[in-house]
Scaffold this motif. Structure first.
Motif, PDB file in Angstrom:
ATOM      1  N   VAL A   1      52.019  34.977  31.270  1.00 57.50           N
ATOM      2  CA  VAL A   1      50.276  35.072  31.765  1.00 57.50           C
ATOM      3  C   VAL A   1      50.527  33.906  32.831  1.00 57.50           C
ATOM      4  CG1 VAL A   1      47.996  34.750  30.986  1.00 57.50           C
ATOM      5  CG2 VAL A   1      49.763  35.910  29.633  1.00 57.50           C
ATOM      6  N   GLN A   2      49.724  34.398  33.913  1.00 53.85           N
ATOM      7  CA  GLN A   2      49.234  33.382  34.818  1.00 53.85           C
ATOM      8  C   GLN A   2      47.911  33.446  35.138  1.00 53.85           C
ATOM      9  OE1 GLN A   2      51.198  33.748  38.608  1.00 53.85           O
ATOM     10  NE2 GLN A   2      50.778  31.759  39.240  1.00 53.85           N
ATOM     11  N   LEU A   3      47.016  32.520  35.161  1.00 56.43           N
ATOM     12  CA  LEU A   3      45.765  32.236  35.438  1.00 56.43           C
ATOM     13  C   LEU A   3      45.233  31.506  36.616  1.00 56.43           C
ATOM     14  CD1 LEU A   3      44.445  32.048  31.685  1.00 56.43           C
ATOM     15  CD2 LEU A   3      44.673  34.302  33.210  1.00 56.43           C
ATOM     16  N   VAL A   4      44.713  31.878  37.537  1.00 55.39           N
ATOM     17  CA  VAL A   4      44.405  30.830  38.943  1.00 55.39           C
ATOM     18  C   VAL A   4      42.640  31.117  38.935  1.00 55.39           C
ATOM     19  CG1 VAL A   4      44.658  30.470  41.357  1.00 55.39           C
ATOM     20  CG2 VAL A   4      46.466  31.667  39.480  1.00 55.39           C
ATOM     21  N   GLU A   5      42.267  29.981  38.914  1.00 56.74           N
ATOM     22  CA  GLU A   5      40.720  29.747  38.955  1.00 56.74           C
ATOM     23  C   GLU A   5      40.523  29.422  40.536  1.00 56.74           C
ATOM     24  OE1 GLU A   5      41.224  27.938  34.958  1.00 56.74           O
ATOM     25  OE2 GLU A   5      42.256  27.933  36.764  1.00 56.74           O
ATOM     26  N   SER A   6      39.203  29.832  41.075  1.00 60.44           N
ATOM     27  CA  SER A   6      38.785  29.522  42.271  1.00 60.44           C
ATOM     28  C   SER A   6      37.116  29.453  42.373  1.00 60.44           C
ATOM     29  CB  SER A   6      39.355  30.526  43.330  1.00 60.44           C
ATOM     30  OG  SER A   6      38.984  31.638  43.162  1.00 60.44           O
ATOM     31  N   GLY A   7      36.701  28.884  43.594  1.00 62.18           N
ATOM     32  CA  GLY A   7      35.244  29.050  43.369  1.00 62.18           C
ATOM     33  C   GLY A   7      34.602  27.595  43.148  1.00 62.18           C
ATOM     34  N   GLY A   8      34.962  26.721  42.826  1.00 61.86           N
ATOM     35  CA  GLY A   8      34.360  25.553  42.372  1.00 61.86           C
ATOM     36  C   GLY A   8      33.998  24.985  43.558  1.00 61.86           C
ATOM     37  N   SER A  16      23.377  27.635  42.494  1.00 63.39           N
ATOM     38  CA  SER A  16      24.268  28.569  41.898  1.00 63.39           C
ATOM     39  C   SER A  16      25.666  28.482  42.325  1.00 63.39           C
ATOM     40  CB  SER A  16      23.640  29.832  42.169  1.00 63.39           C
ATOM     41  OG  SER A  16      22.526  30.267  41.698  1.00 63.39           O
ATOM     42  N   LEU A  17      26.433  28.691  41.820  1.00 59.02           N
ATOM     43  CA  LEU A  17      27.863  28.587  41.826  1.00 59.02           C
ATOM     44  C   LEU A  17      28.492  29.682  41.192  1.00 59.02           C
ATOM     45  CD1 LEU A  17      29.482  25.072  42.166  1.00 59.02           C
ATOM     46  CD2 LEU A  17      29.144  26.602  44.004  1.00 59.02           C
ATOM     47  N   GLY A  18      29.582  30.487  41.929  1.00 54.14           N
ATOM     48  CA  GLY A  18      30.250  31.672  41.192  1.00 54.14           C
ATOM     49  C   GLY A  18      31.847  31.213  41.133  1.00 54.14           C
ATOM     50  N   LEU A  19      32.450  31.302  39.864  1.00 53.31           N
ATOM     51  CA  LEU A  19      33.961  31.121  39.610  1.00 53.31           C
ATOM     52  C   LEU A  19      34.516  32.340  39.644  1.00 53.31           C
ATOM     53  CD1 LEU A  19      33.710  28.135  37.283  1.00 53.31           C
ATOM     54  CD2 LEU A  19      33.592  28.085  39.693  1.00 53.31           C
ATOM     55  N   SER A  20      35.794  32.445  39.827  1.00 54.04           N
ATOM     56  CA  SER A  20      36.863  33.779  39.655  1.00 54.04           C
ATOM     57  C   SER A  20      38.022  32.967  39.120  1.00 54.04           C
ATOM     58  CB  SER A  20      36.968  34.373  41.024  1.00 54.04           C
ATOM     59  OG  SER A  20      35.950  34.493  41.505  1.00 54.04           O
ATOM     60  N   ASN A  70      31.708  37.937  33.479  1.00 58.06           N
ATOM     61  CA  ASN A  70      31.820  39.271  33.598  1.00 58.06           C
ATOM     62  C   ASN A  70      33.319  39.521  33.836  1.00 58.06           C
ATOM     63  OD1 ASN A  70      31.394  42.189  33.798  1.00 58.06           O
ATOM     64  ND2 ASN A  70      29.896  41.780  35.220  1.00 58.06           N
ATOM     65  N   THR A  71      34.063  40.885  34.179  1.00 58.53           N
ATOM     66  CA  THR A  71      35.420  40.872  34.326  1.00 58.53           C
ATOM     67  C   THR A  71      35.096  42.149  35.556  1.00 58.53           C
ATOM     68  OG1 THR A  71      35.869  42.585  32.483  1.00 58.53           O
ATOM     69  CG2 THR A  71      36.241  40.260  32.276  1.00 58.53           C
ATOM     70  N   ASP A  72      36.082  42.085  36.268  1.00 55.73           N
ATOM     71  CA  ASP A  72      36.531  43.239  37.083  1.00 55.73           C
ATOM     72  C   ASP A  72      38.150  44.020  36.670  1.00 55.73           C
ATOM     73  OD1 ASP A  72      37.284  45.449  39.136  1.00 55.73           O
ATOM     74  OD2 ASP A  72      35.936  44.299  40.746  1.00 55.73           O
ATOM     75  N   ASN A  73      38.112  44.803  36.004  1.00 56.78           N
ATOM     76  CA  ASN A  73      39.433  45.406  35.685  1.00 56.78           C
ATOM     77  C   ASN A  73      40.251  45.931  36.613  1.00 56.78           C
ATOM     78  OD1 ASN A  73      38.701  44.513  32.925  1.00 56.78           O
ATOM     79  ND2 ASN A  73      39.456  46.178  31.966  1.00 56.78           N
ATOM     80  N   THR A  74      39.923  46.563  37.549  1.00 59.26           N
ATOM     81  CA  THR A  74      40.368  46.817  38.762  1.00 59.26           C
ATOM     82  C   THR A  74      41.043  45.953  39.389  1.00 59.26           C
ATOM     83  OG1 THR A  74      38.481  46.911  40.270  1.00 59.26           O
ATOM     84  CG2 THR A  74      38.725  48.887  38.930  1.00 59.26           C
ATOM     85  N   LYS A  75      40.523  44.625  39.417  1.00 59.91           N
ATOM     86  CA  LYS A  75      41.218  43.621  40.262  1.00 59.91           C
ATOM     87  C   LYS A  75      41.601  42.464  39.075  1.00 59.91           C
ATOM     88  CE  LYS A  75      37.602  43.456  44.046  1.00 59.91           C
ATOM     89  NZ  LYS A  75      36.806  42.801  44.754  1.00 59.91           N
ATOM     90  N   ASN A  76      41.658  42.658  37.852  1.00 62.93           N
ATOM     91  CA  ASN A  76      42.266  41.772  36.751  1.00 62.93           C
ATOM     92  C   ASN A  76      41.670  40.464  36.968  1.00 62.93           C
ATOM     93  OD1 ASN A  76      43.766  42.838  34.720  1.00 62.93           O
ATOM     94  ND2 ASN A  76      45.367  41.413  34.948  1.00 62.93           N
ATOM     95  N   THR A  77      40.095  40.313  37.230  1.00 61.73           N
ATOM     96  CA  THR A  77      39.696  39.050  37.762  1.00 61.73           C
ATOM     97  C   THR A  77      38.610  38.734  36.673  1.00 61.73           C
ATOM     98  OG1 THR A  77      40.368  39.245  39.936  1.00 61.73           O
ATOM     99  CG2 THR A  77      38.712  37.726  39.300  1.00 61.73           C
ATOM    100  N   LEU A  78      38.346  37.677  36.215  1.00 61.38           N
ATOM    101  CA  LEU A  78      37.234  37.059  35.524  1.00 61.38           C
ATOM    102  C   LEU A  78      36.477  36.300  36.109  1.00 61.38           C
ATOM    103  CD1 LEU A  78      36.469  36.581  32.399  1.00 61.38           C
ATOM    104  CD2 LEU A  78      37.587  34.540  32.414  1.00 61.38           C
ATOM    105  N   GLY A 114      44.463  28.410  33.089  1.00 57.50           N
ATOM    106  CA  GLY A 114      44.563  27.937  34.496  1.00 57.50           C
ATOM    107  C   GLY A 114      44.632  26.606  34.755  1.00 57.50           C
ATOM    108  N   GLN A 115      44.831  26.358  35.631  1.00 58.93           N
ATOM    109  CA  GLN A 115      44.914  24.820  36.344  1.00 58.93           C
ATOM    110  C   GLN A 115      43.268  24.236  36.436  1.00 58.93           C
ATOM    111  OE1 GLN A 115      44.663  27.467  38.388  1.00 58.93           O
ATOM    112  NE2 GLN A 115      43.468  26.588  40.065  1.00 58.93           N
ATOM    113  N   GLY A 116      42.334  25.162  36.466  1.00 62.74           N
ATOM    114  CA  GLY A 116      41.195  24.575  36.304  1.00 62.74           C
ATOM    115  C   GLY A 116      40.559  24.477  37.636  1.00 62.74           C
ATOM    116  N   THR A 117      39.356  24.349  38.011  1.00 61.87           N
ATOM    117  CA  THR A 117      38.362  24.270  39.124  1.00 61.87           C
ATOM    118  C   THR A 117      37.284  23.219  39.156  1.00 61.87           C
ATOM    119  OG1 THR A 117      37.512  25.351  40.992  1.00 61.87           O
ATOM    120  CG2 THR A 117      36.886  26.404  39.095  1.00 61.87           C
TER     121      THR A 117
END
Length: 123
Positions: A1-8, A16-20, A70-78, A114-117
């Motif tokens: 499993v690999q999880l990579v956060e972004s958007g911080g 407002s901010l959005g994280l992925s 929320n999730t986008d299963n087509t992109k496998n993104t949270l 993940g590694q955090g943002t």
């Protein structure tokens, strides 16, 4: 499993901010996914969780009504959309792969992270 956060980043109070979180090696239909955060000198705390297959979500009281997971299963993104930010939301935000087929706010139920943002809310 690999999880990579972004958007911080830096936001002003009330902003407002959005994280992925891009995920690989995990099937959203089988596992809950969650967001936790950790401020300096504090323990990692639960923020929000989602289980895609039942459209179930749960939030910490401190973010309820302000944050949306929320999730986008087509992109496998949270995702985590954070609105009406407060200085106390400042922390490193982590996404995690949670338990099989159920929600949980417990840190111990998340074996992969993940590694955090970094999110900083300041004027």
């Amino acid at each position: 499993v690999q999880l990579v956060e972004s958007g911080g980043g830096l936001a002003q109070p009330g902003g407002s901010l959005g994280l992925s979180c891009a995920a690989s090696g995990v099937t959203f239909s089988a596992y809950a996914m969650g967001w936790f955060r950790q401020a300096p000198g504090k323990e990692r705390e639960f923020v929000a969780t989602i289980y895609y297959s039942t459209y179930s979500t749960d939030y910490a009281d401190s973010v309820k009504g302000r944050f949306t997971i929320n999730t986008d299963n087509t992109k496998n993104t949270l995702y985590l959309q954070m609105n009406r930010l407060k200085p106390e939301d400042t922390a490193t935000y982590y996404c995690g792969r949670g338990p099989c087929k159920r929600l949980s706010p417990r840190f111990d139920d998340y074996p992969d992270w993940g590694q955090g943002t970094q999110v900083t809310v300041s004027s």
